[in-house]
Design a protein around this motif. Sequence first.
Motif, mmCIF file in Angstrom:
data_model
loop_
_atom_site.group_PDB
_atom_site.id
_atom_site.type_symbol
_atom_site.label_atom_id
_atom_site.label_comp_id
_atom_site.label_asym_id
_atom_site.label_seq_id
_atom_site.Cartn_x
_atom_site.Cartn_y
_atom_site.Cartn_z
ATOM 1 N N ALA A 1 -25.423 3.900 -12.894
ATOM 2 C CA ALA A 1 -26.658 4.340 -13.544
ATOM 3 C C ALA A 1 -27.148 3.300 -14.547
ATOM 4 O O ALA A 1 -28.356 3.043 -14.653
ATOM 5 N N ARG A 2 -26.232 2.685 -15.253
ATOM 6 C CA ARG A 2 -26.615 1.672 -16.241
ATOM 7 C C ARG A 2 -27.209 0.452 -15.543
ATOM 8 O O ARG A 2 -28.210 -0.108 -15.998
ATOM 9 N N MET A 3 -26.604 0.035 -14.439
ATOM 10 C CA MET A 3 -27.121 -1.119 -13.708
ATOM 11 C C MET A 3 -28.518 -0.826 -13.148
ATOM 12 O O MET A 3 -29.402 -1.693 -13.178
ATOM 13 N N ARG A 4 -28.735 0.385 -12.637
ATOM 14 C CA ARG A 4 -30.069 0.743 -12.150
ATOM 15 C C ARG A 4 -31.089 0.722 -13.278
ATOM 16 O O ARG A 4 -32.205 0.214 -13.108
ATOM 17 N N SER A 5 -30.687 1.264 -14.430
ATOM 18 C CA SER A 5 -31.596 1.295 -15.571
ATOM 19 C C SER A 5 -31.940 -0.116 -16.040
ATOM 20 O O SER A 5 -33.105 -0.425 -16.322
#
Length: 207
Positions: free
Chosen positions: A189-193
Amino acid sequence: MLLALAATALVAVALLSDLIIPRLEDAWSRHRARRRRAPALLFDPGRERRAEQRARDLLRSCVNEEEWAMYRDLGFIRVWGTQATGPGDGDATAGAPYGYLIYPHRPIVAYLAQTHRLLSEYCVNFPDDSRPYGSARLPDSDDVLAKWMALTGDERRLIASANMHLPGRQIDPAQIARDLWRLSQWERARMRSLAERSASGHVDATG
């Protein structure tokens, strides 16, 4: 006969009073002296909360952005291992990447990064000797910071001095498996954000 018994009882009471009353007075004097020497500390229900907030601020200023976000969102920090053969003696990892999970007031857990196989638990304590309240327990975030500093500063020394146990001694392996799954989901999720923010910034800059 009754008069004689009453007189005897009065004499006995007088003699006992001469013996007991001075002792009671002496005990009371010692009690008051102890109270004067060691005044009671008033309990402050907000002290623990303020100490933890200061500890969180300090932790945030020391670790990197990802580690702070990890602790804020998940309640633990992952630190990558740096030894070629893994933690401890022998060749525990056969050169495979490994990491540690740092929890507040719980053992440091070593695991293999790719398979999530648990390696060991390492128990270390960092008491707070400066607190005058009868507790040597650091605030949660201070405990995490102490472990983080020791692990990132000298991993080999910390592992060598810690009490090592097999996985599951203090932390349920099922919980660690859940935490590793939560960590993997959090990282995705952090990488997508970050990718979305980067793309948005690129579009804004070129639009």
